[in-house]
Design a protein around this motif. Structure first.
Motif, PDB file in Angstrom:
ATOM      1  N   MET A   1      -2.109   9.597  26.715  1.00 36.28           N
ATOM      2  CA  MET A   1      -2.070   8.285  27.332  1.00 36.28           C
ATOM      3  C   MET A   1      -1.630   8.385  28.789  1.00 36.28           C
ATOM      4  O   MET A   1      -0.957   9.326  29.157  1.00 36.28           O
ATOM      5  CB  MET A   1      -1.084   7.384  26.574  1.00 36.28           C
ATOM      6  CG  MET A   1      -1.628   6.891  25.248  1.00 36.28           C
ATOM      7  SD  MET A   1      -0.518   5.715  24.487  1.00 36.28           S
ATOM      8  CE  MET A   1      -0.428   4.428  25.725  1.00 36.28           C
TER       9      MET A   1
ATOM     10  N   TYR B   1       0.377   6.746  32.092  1.00 35.65           N
ATOM     11  CA  TYR B   1       1.513   5.890  32.425  1.00 35.65           C
ATOM     12  C   TYR B   1       1.686   5.854  33.938  1.00 35.65           C
ATOM     13  O   TYR B   1       1.434   6.852  34.616  1.00 35.65           O
ATOM     14  CB  TYR B   1       2.811   6.437  31.809  1.00 35.65           C
ATOM     15  CG  TYR B   1       2.769   6.498  30.306  1.00 35.65           C
ATOM     16  CD1 TYR B   1       3.274   5.463  29.532  1.00 35.65           C
ATOM     17  CD2 TYR B   1       2.191   7.589  29.666  1.00 35.65           C
ATOM     18  CE1 TYR B   1       3.208   5.505  28.148  1.00 35.65           C
ATOM     19  CE2 TYR B   1       2.116   7.645  28.281  1.00 35.65           C
ATOM     20  CZ  TYR B   1       2.631   6.602  27.532  1.00 35.65           C
ATOM     21  OH  TYR B   1       2.561   6.642  26.173  1.00 35.65           O
TER      22      TYR B   1
ATOM     23  N   SER C   1       2.862  21.303  35.659  1.00 37.37           N
ATOM     24  CA  SER C   1       3.113  21.036  34.242  1.00 37.37           C
ATOM     25  C   SER C   1       1.939  20.296  33.600  1.00 37.37           C
ATOM     26  O   SER C   1       1.957  20.023  32.407  1.00 37.37           O
ATOM     27  CB  SER C   1       4.397  20.215  34.080  1.00 37.37           C
ATOM     28  OG  SER C   1       4.238  18.932  34.638  1.00 37.37           O
TER      29      SER C   1
ATOM     30  N   HIS D   1       0.960  17.211  34.124  1.00 34.68           N
ATOM     31  CA  HIS D   1       1.152  15.774  33.919  1.00 34.68           C
ATOM     32  C   HIS D   1       0.502  14.917  35.004  1.00 34.68           C
ATOM     33  O   HIS D   1       0.213  13.755  34.793  1.00 34.68           O
ATOM     34  CB  HIS D   1       2.651  15.425  33.897  1.00 34.68           C
ATOM     35  CG  HIS D   1       3.352  15.901  32.670  1.00 34.68           C
ATOM     36  ND1 HIS D   1       4.188  16.988  32.671  1.00 34.68           N
ATOM     37  CD2 HIS D   1       3.340  15.444  31.405  1.00 34.68           C
ATOM     38  CE1 HIS D   1       4.657  17.183  31.448  1.00 34.68           C
ATOM     39  NE2 HIS D   1       4.163  16.261  30.663  1.00 34.68           N
TER      40      HIS D   1
ATOM     41  N   ALA E   1       1.927  12.525  26.382  1.00 33.38           N
ATOM     42  CA  ALA E   1       1.579  12.309  24.973  1.00 33.38           C
ATOM     43  C   ALA E   1       2.064  10.951  24.482  1.00 33.38           C
ATOM     44  O   ALA E   1       1.387  10.294  23.714  1.00 33.38           O
ATOM     45  CB  ALA E   1       2.172  13.419  24.102  1.00 33.38           C
ATOM     46  N   ASP E   2       3.245  10.548  24.900  1.00 37.08           N
ATOM     47  CA  ASP E   2       3.763   9.249  24.468  1.00 37.08           C
ATOM     48  C   ASP E   2       4.825   8.762  25.446  1.00 37.08           C
ATOM     49  O   ASP E   2       5.125   9.432  26.441  1.00 37.08           O
ATOM     50  CB  ASP E   2       4.284   9.301  23.025  1.00 37.08           C
ATOM     51  CG  ASP E   2       5.556  10.135  22.863  1.00 37.08           C
ATOM     52  OD1 ASP E   2       5.973  10.777  23.845  1.00 37.08           O
ATOM     53  OD2 ASP E   2       6.125  10.134  21.766  1.00 37.08           O
ATOM     54  N   LEU E   3       5.374   7.571  25.152  1.00 36.33           N
ATOM     55  CA  LEU E   3       6.331   6.943  26.062  1.00 36.33           C
ATOM     56  C   LEU E   3       7.569   7.821  26.265  1.00 36.33           C
ATOM     57  O   LEU E   3       8.109   7.887  27.369  1.00 36.33           O
ATOM     58  CB  LEU E   3       6.725   5.566  25.514  1.00 36.33           C
ATOM     59  CG  LEU E   3       7.548   4.672  26.440  1.00 36.33           C
ATOM     60  CD1 LEU E   3       6.812   4.363  27.729  1.00 36.33           C
ATOM     61  CD2 LEU E   3       7.914   3.359  25.731  1.00 36.33           C
ATOM     62  N   ASN E   4       8.009   8.498  25.199  1.00 37.89           N
ATOM     63  CA  ASN E   4       9.187   9.359  25.350  1.00 37.89           C
ATOM     64  C   ASN E   4       8.923  10.535  26.287  1.00 37.89           C
ATOM     65  O   ASN E   4       9.779  10.898  27.082  1.00 37.89           O
ATOM     66  CB  ASN E   4       9.662   9.883  23.999  1.00 37.89           C
ATOM     67  CG  ASN E   4      10.599   8.906  23.321  1.00 37.89           C
ATOM     68  OD1 ASN E   4      10.173   8.112  22.509  1.00 37.89           O
ATOM     69  ND2 ASN E   4      11.858   8.941  23.704  1.00 37.89           N
ATOM     70  N   GLU E   5       7.712  11.112  26.172  1.00 33.53           N
ATOM     71  CA  GLU E   5       7.399  12.217  27.075  1.00 33.53           C
ATOM     72  C   GLU E   5       7.298  11.699  28.508  1.00 33.53           C
ATOM     73  O   GLU E   5       7.817  12.321  29.448  1.00 33.53           O
ATOM     74  CB  GLU E   5       6.106  12.925  26.673  1.00 33.53           C
ATOM     75  CG  GLU E   5       5.843  14.145  27.551  1.00 33.53           C
ATOM     76  CD  GLU E   5       4.573  14.904  27.190  1.00 33.53           C
ATOM     77  OE1 GLU E   5       4.333  15.123  25.996  1.00 33.53           O
ATOM     78  OE2 GLU E   5       3.841  15.281  28.116  1.00 33.53           O
TER      79      GLU E   5
ATOM     80  N   ARG F   1      10.665  11.238  29.887  1.00 39.56           N
ATOM     81  CA  ARG F   1      11.304  12.523  30.207  1.00 39.56           C
ATOM     82  C   ARG F   1      10.778  13.046  31.553  1.00 39.56           C
ATOM     83  O   ARG F   1      11.549  13.507  32.393  1.00 39.56           O
ATOM     84  CB  ARG F   1      11.022  13.539  29.091  1.00 39.56           C
ATOM     85  CG  ARG F   1      11.568  14.908  29.369  1.00 39.56           C
ATOM     86  CD  ARG F   1      11.420  15.838  28.179  1.00 39.56           C
ATOM     87  NE  ARG F   1      10.051  16.045  27.738  1.00 39.56           N
ATOM     88  CZ  ARG F   1       9.150  16.750  28.406  1.00 39.56           C
ATOM     89  NH1 ARG F   1       9.463  17.315  29.562  1.00 39.56           N
ATOM     90  NH2 ARG F   1       7.941  16.900  27.944  1.00 39.56           N
TER      91      ARG F   1
END
Lengths: 121, 411
Positions: free
Chosen positions: A1, A3, A38, A40, A86-90, A93
């Motif tokens: 996803m 962000y 990385s 991202h 991958a998700d909101l937590n990643e 971070r």
């Protein structure tokens, strides 16, 4: 996803010359490279101060523009970075690793998935 | 998709959870391990395209992740001027562990994620994300919460683990029973949400159910604790019936109307084997008792042939071991099958008088069903209406509405 990491800071704190702020600014210079390394990074831009901004409105077919906003007394939007995570937590971070997170704050917002219906109010 | 992309996607799906579990152990923290996991897959995208897919992707990814992480530390340490402190870390040799040891890494992770020092909802979120590999958004959908709420729970739980230095280990024999209870409880709650979702378009969530079963298998492999085996058996027995619980239109099918020929006899047989193993145990806990009840349903060729007397007896024991309003309600429904609707209605009424069921739609639905069977149409309609007011899940709501419509046609 995907962000958006919206980077907020208080201009007088970030450009006030403290060693912490100077260190964060120095790290900002190549932080895109860190995110590219990385995997991202999608895109990112830093914004000039709002003193060089205009705000535009259209009401009843009439355009009006004003200078600013001038919000030197509080945190202002200073940059936008789009990341893939991958998700909101990643995503959170990754955002926490941004140098400005130590001086200002980073708001993490999922990008809209247009295959989903819009929210109801 | 190129062959390498496909191998990467497969490795990501199959190895991600296990690689993460091992990296958490090797690097001693969640954040460092997640960073390393991400680095490892980024490195794999380059290296596998150049050198081919390695024979053991798991081992390759763990060593790449560990190597990249050491590199990162070295860079940070150089900035901080503490490079010598890292010599110890860099020297520890790492060999790919045996398959059993990989399972151990996952178990260690389950025990830290289900630690009693964490709040129960935090345990569930953490276990689903870190051990189950679900994303924050998927967990939020499953539990009807907003993703930021889940994200914060996970961040806080990890901070708690760090602050309290919760050990990343499978507890020793003396401590195991108490800690295992907490693990089983989390797995039970995950399975329940998969079996009967609180809300959302689908009545079941097979992904949560499958993950709960995978983790319960790991936990059951660790111990001969009858409750661990009982929980796994209970999950398998419900899983065996999953397909028959919903029709092609996504509507609820009651036990009496389910096509028993579609029940998965392989899973039922496995569950019965597990229940058999626990017979020697003196202690029959709540999971094992529930599994024994589910087994009586699974073994019966139809509703009429079901051993309702034995089921009521097992509920009596369950009500003593772990009394709860829902157990009292299920016991009342079984009495209704054994002794008829009048006895069932009395039992349901008594269970509801015990409290805690007023806002539980299934209690009103059970009461409505007894009233309907007794021909008390007006009272039945009122009770179905109350159940419908309280139910949220669409398939359940359609079922209750259909019951109401049928009563209206009867007049």
């Amino acid at each position: 996803m995907r962000y958006a990491c919206l980077i907020y800071y208080h201009p007088q704190t970030l450009f006030g010359g403290s060693p912490e702020a100077n260190a964060a600014l120095a790290e900002c210079a190549n932080y895109d490279e860190v995110l590219k390394g990385s995997g991202h990074f999608v895109s990112g831009e830093a914004l000039e101060l709002p003193t060089s901004a205009v705000t535009v409105k259209m009401r009843d077919g009439v355009a009006s523009t004003t200078d600013g906003p001038f919000m030197e007394t509080r945190d202002m939007l200073g940059g936008v970075i789009i990341i893939e995570a991958a998700d909101l937590n990643e995503a959170a971070r990754v955002a926490a690793g941004h140098p400005i997170a130590r001086i200002g704050s980073v708001e993490v917002r999922p990008l809209v998935d247009f295959s989903q219906p819009p929210p109801k109010f | 998709m190129s062959e390498v992309d496909a191998s990467l996607a497969t490795a990501y799906r199959q190895e991600k959870r296990r690689v993460l579990a091992t990296l958490i152990r090797l690097l001693g923290g969640f954040d460092a391990a997640e960073e390393a996991l991400h680095d490892a897959f980024a490195a794999a995208a380059v290296a596998w395209a150049r050198d081919g897919v390695p024979a053991n992707p798991y081992a390759w990814l763990v060593s790449a992740g560990r190597f990249r992480s050491l590199d990162r530390w070295r860079r940070r340490a150089r900035l901080a001027g503490v490079l010598s402190d890292l010599a110890v870390l860099a020297e520890t040799d790492w060999q790919p562990p045996e398959p059993e040891a990989i399972a151990d890494d996952e178990l260690r992770l389950i025990f830290v994620c289900c630690h009693p020092a964490l709040a129960e909802d935090a345990r569930i979120c953490l276990t689903l994300r870190e051990v189950g590999g679900l994303t924050t958004e998927e967990i939020a959908r499953a539990y009807l919460t907003r993703a930021p709420t889940i994200a914060q729970r996970i961040v806080r739980a990890k901070a708690r683990i760090r602050e309290e230095a919760l050990p990343y280990e499978v507890p020793g024999r003396a401590e195991l029973p108490a800690r295992l209870d907490s693990v089983l409880r989390v797995l039970y709650l995950i399975f329940n949400e998969g079996y009967a979702a609180t809300d959302g378009p689908d009545l079941t969530r097979p992904d949560l159910g499958a993950e709960a079963i995978r983790l319960a298998r790991l936990a059951a492999g660790l111990t001969d604790d009858p409750e661990a085996l009982g929980l796994l058996a209970l999950m398998l027995l419900h899983e065996a019936r999953r397909a028959s619980r919903i029709d092609a239109a996504g509507d609820l099918v009651l036990l009496e109307d389910q096509d028993r020929t579609t029940w998965d006899r392989g899973l039922i047989g496995e569950a019965q084997g597990l229940i058999g193993q626990t017979l020697a145990a003196r202690r029959a806990g709540p999971y094992l008792l529930q599994a024994a009840i589910a087994d009586l349903h699974a073994s019966a060729p139809g509703m009429a042939e079901t051993d309702w007397a034995e089921i009521v007896g097992l509920y009596d024991v369950l009500a003593r071991v772990e009394p709860s309003p829902v157990v009292a309600l299920n016991r009342a429904a079984a009495i209704g099958m054994r002794d008829g609707a009048a006895a069932g209605l009395a039992a349901v009424t008594a269970a509801m008088a015990g409290g805690g069921l007023d806002r539980y739609h299934l209690a009103h639905a059970a009461r409505a069903d007894m009233l309907r069977r007794l021909g008390r149409t007006g009272a039945a309609r009122e009770a179905y209406g109350r159940a419908l007011d309280l139910a949220r899940q669409p398939a359940e709501r359609r079922f209750l509405q259909a019951r109401l419509d049928r009563l209206d046609r009867l007049g």
